[in-house]
Design an enzyme around this catalytic site. Structure first.
Site, short mmCIF file in Angstrom:
data_model
loop_
_atom_site.label_atom_id
_atom_site.label_comp_id
_atom_site.label_asym_id
_atom_site.label_seq_id
_atom_site.Cartn_x
_atom_site.Cartn_y
_atom_site.Cartn_z
N TYR A 161 0.71 -1.39 0.06
CA TYR A 161 0.06 -0.13 0.10
C TYR A 161 0.76 1.19 -0.07
CZ TYR A 161 -3.84 -3.09 0.70
OH TYR A 161 -4.78 -4.12 0.38
N PHE A 440 -11.13 -4.56 10.41
CA PHE A 440 -12.16 -4.32 9.45
C PHE A 440 -11.87 -4.95 8.16
CE2 PHE A 440 -10.25 -0.27 9.97
CZ PHE A 440 -9.66 0.15 8.54
C1 LIG Z 1 -2.14 -7.67 -3.33
C2 LIG Z 1 -2.98 -7.84 -4.72
C3 LIG Z 1 -4.44 -7.33 -4.48
C4 LIG Z 1 -2.28 -6.97 -5.60
O1 LIG Z 1 -3.03 -6.99 -6.99
P1 LIG Z 1 -2.55 -6.92 -8.28
O2 LIG Z 1 -3.65 -6.67 -9.24
O3 LIG Z 1 -1.81 -8.16 -8.72
O4 LIG Z 1 -1.74 -5.55 -8.30
P2 LIG Z 1 -1.10 -4.58 -9.50
O5 LIG Z 1 -1.02 -5.39 -10.86
O6 LIG Z 1 -2.12 -3.30 -9.81
O7 LIG Z 1 0.39 -4.28 -9.00
C5 LIG Z 1 0.49 -2.94 -8.68
C6 LIG Z 1 2.04 -2.96 -8.26
O8 LIG Z 1 2.26 -3.54 -7.01
C7 LIG Z 1 3.14 -4.52 -6.93
N1 LIG Z 1 2.89 -5.54 -5.86
C8 LIG Z 1 1.20 -5.87 -5.71
N2 LIG Z 1 1.08 -6.84 -4.76
C9 LIG Z 1 2.37 -6.89 -4.01
C10 LIG Z 1 2.82 -7.57 -2.96
N3 LIG Z 1 2.14 -8.45 -2.38
N4 LIG Z 1 4.04 -7.29 -2.76
C11 LIG Z 1 4.92 -6.29 -3.40
N5 LIG Z 1 4.46 -5.68 -4.47
C12 LIG Z 1 3.24 -5.88 -4.86
C13 LIG Z 1 3.13 -5.04 -8.12
O9 LIG Z 1 4.33 -5.70 -8.34
C14 LIG Z 1 3.18 -3.71 -8.98
O10 LIG Z 1 4.36 -2.90 -8.93
P3 LIG Z 1 4.65 -2.07 -10.41
O11 LIG Z 1 3.75 -1.00 -10.62
O12 LIG Z 1 5.98 -1.71 -9.95
O13 LIG Z 1 4.62 -3.07 -11.58
C15 LIG Z 1 -3.22 -9.51 -5.02
O14 LIG Z 1 -1.88 -9.78 -5.30
C16 LIG Z 1 -3.86 -9.96 -4.07
O15 LIG Z 1 -5.26 -10.32 -4.28
N6 LIG Z 1 -3.18 -10.61 -3.24
C17 LIG Z 1 -3.94 -11.68 -2.11
C18 LIG Z 1 -4.95 -10.73 -1.19
C19 LIG Z 1 -4.13 -9.84 -0.52
O16 LIG Z 1 -3.10 -9.77 -0.21
N7 LIG Z 1 -5.04 -8.59 -0.48
C20 LIG Z 1 -4.65 -7.38 0.31
C21 LIG Z 1 -5.53 -7.53 1.53
S1 LIG Z 1 -4.95 -6.15 2.68
#
Ligand SMILES: CC(C)(COP(=O)(O)OP(=O)(O)OC[C@H]1O[C@@H](n2cnc3c(N)ncnc32)[C@H](O)[C@@H]1OP(=O)(O)O)[C@@H](O)C(=O)NCCC(=O)NCCS
Length: 440
Positions: A161, A440
């Site tokens: 984030y 939450f």
């Molecule tokens: C975390 C999550 C929501 C990211 O979604 P995503 O669609 O893959 O994210 P994006 O493609 O928009 O990535 C945006 C950037 O963030 C980075 N990023 C995304 N998730 C990351 C993670 N877990 N750790 C490190 N970097 C991450 C990507 O590498 C990308 O970097 P870039 O812009 O330099 O290429 C997804 O991987 C997921 O659903 N994970 C499991 C559930 C979770 O953790 N949810 C959060 C709950 S608080």
């Protein structure tokens, strides 16, 4: 915000997003099963999605249906998914979601509206293609449209984030103490006029709500609990017990009603305390005395607690406490000038901030913050900046729990006018440690 700006906003989604036939729209109650399936899968929850639908439905119904943002993809090659329930049912498929609650949160200066971001997930085979980025950007614009100047969230992973402008802004700790050393200082405040009762949780609810509302109103970082969140807090089913006892409530009252309560469970010879809240110091002492007096106990655990939790001062031997960091609530300024202008300040300040914000471009640029104890203004300016920083740094310090000096020392912000960072830290100072007790 007008329609033209809205369209422009949607075009800010990552390259290739539209070509894949992906669109974003606000969802509704009918979308909940599909949204839950995506988020539950992404978060690796062990329950069937239906388990979460049952639990989330009443919570969501209470305050924010219509705030689910969904990324939809079409299953028709070359076609573009359209928004609308009908299209979703016919072919569009949910591949990502974010959601938000409408909170009232205590910040320096009073209670303010804050979006509580939650339910973030992307379908595993659609990760790293910009779905979350697009959803986050759209959500920030929506939050701003609703007039909420702040957004908060709990992060499953710390690396996600920061890039979206959020930063850890509170701290929570777990405190453990062996029962043999669970003793208060002799001068802990006491009031013989108080009564202590162990009561069934459902009987205590009105007292709990009254005490919590009073405390949440004045302690920075706390959020007022809605009825549905009280239901969640007090839920007492085998899955919420995690092998421990049913939830217990102890209430301390004076002549004018309840002054404090603790919620706890027992198990494995431990007392596991999830909340201790009091409106008067002597009531808090009485709560600890009850908890420390339980027989057949070898250890007590208090979690979560704030960085300046009174137990740290009231325990007879502070070296007997084991204190471990638990988690931070992350905060973001969605509307930089709005949030800074409605905050209170501990000292006068007049400073030009140069703010960068990749995902909420309306915050970008130079802002002159002028504040003293009587109020604050934050206006756009062409003047030379005193410091340059990212929006996430302002989020970190907004509740007073972090300093910009820490970021300056790390080389992450730039000070153009010597002393500007220290001066702003002095103005942002809060004597109490920000703490959020709502998951939450
Ligand atoms: C975390 C999550 C929501 C990211 O979604 P995503 O669609 O893959 O994210 P994006 O493609 O928009 O990535 C945006 C950037 O963030 C980075 N990023 C995304 N998730 C990351 C993670 N877990 N750790 C490190 N970097 C991450 C990507 O590498 C990308 O970097 P870039 O812009 O330099 O290429 C997804 O991987 C997921 O659903 N994970 C499991 C559930 C979770 O953790 N949810 C959060 C709950 S608080």
């Amino acid at each position: 915000m007008g329609q033209a700006e809205r369209s422009e906003r949607v075009e800010t989604v990552p390259e290739g997003f539209a070509e894949r036939g992906w669109t974003i729209r606000a969802g509704g109650k009918d979308d909940l099963p599909a949204v839950v399936e995506v988020v539950a899968e992404a978060l690796l929850t062990k329950e069937e999605p239906g388990f979460w639908v049952d639990r989330l439905d009443p919570v969501l119904a209470e305050d924010h249906y219509g705030r689910q943002l969904l990324a939809l993809e079409t299953d028709r090659p070359g076609g573009a998914a359209e928004s609308g329930d009908e299209r979703l049912v016919e072919g569009g498929r949910v591949i990502g979601a974010v959601n938000a609650f409408s909170f009232r949160m205590s910040v320096p200066g009073g209670t303010r509206a804050a979006a509580g971001v939650t339910g973030v997930g992307v379908w595993p085979t659609r990760r790293r293609r910009g779905v979350l980025t697009a959803l986050m950007r759209r959500q920030l614009a929506d939050i701003r449209d609703r007039g909420e100047k702040l957004a908060v969230l709990w992060a499953s992973e710390g690396a996600i984030y920061g890039r979206f402008g959020y930063a850890p802004a509170t701290s929570a700790y777990e405190i453990g103490v062996e029962a043999a050393h669970a003793r208060l200082r002799p001068d802990a405040p006491r009031d013989p006029g108080l009564t202590t009762e162990l009561v069934r949780v459902f009987r205590a609810r009105a007292a709990l709500e009254r005490v919590h509302a009073a405390v949440a109103d004045r302690e920075v970082g706390r959020v007022q609990r809605s009825r549905a969140f009280w239901d969640t807090t007090l839920r007492d089913t085998p899955d919420s017990r995690q092998g421990r006892s049913p939830l217990k409530a102890v209430v301390v009252s004076g002549p004018d009603g309840p002054q404090g309560y603790a919620l706890y469970r027992t198990g494995n010879r431990e007392v596991y305390v999830q909340e201790v809240l009091a409106t008067a110091p002597a009531a808090r002492t009485a709560l600890y005395e009850h908890l420390f007096s339980r027989d057949l106990v070898t250890r007590l655990v208090f979690t979560p607690t704030s960085q300046d939790d009174p137990l740290r001062h009231l325990i007879a031997d502070p070296k007997r406490l084991s204190v471990t960091f638990d988690d931070s609530l992350w905060l973001r300024l969605v509307d930089v000038p709005g949030a800074l202008a409605e905050r209170s300040y501990a000292a006068p300040v007049d400073v030009v901030l140069e703010v960068s914000d990749r995902h909420a471009p309306w915050n970008e640029g130079r802002w002159r913050l002028r504040a003293d104890r009587s109020g604050a203004t934050c206006e756009p300016t062409e003047d030379a900046p005193d410091l340059s920083l990212d929006v996430s740094h302002l989020g970190a310090v907004h509740l007073g729990g972090r300093t910009l000096t820490g970021y300056l020392r790390s080389g992450l912000i730039t000070e153009h006018t010597p002393g500007a960072v220290g001066g702003l830290d002095t103005a942002l100072f809060r004597p109490d440690a920000p703490f959020c007790d709502l998951a939450f």
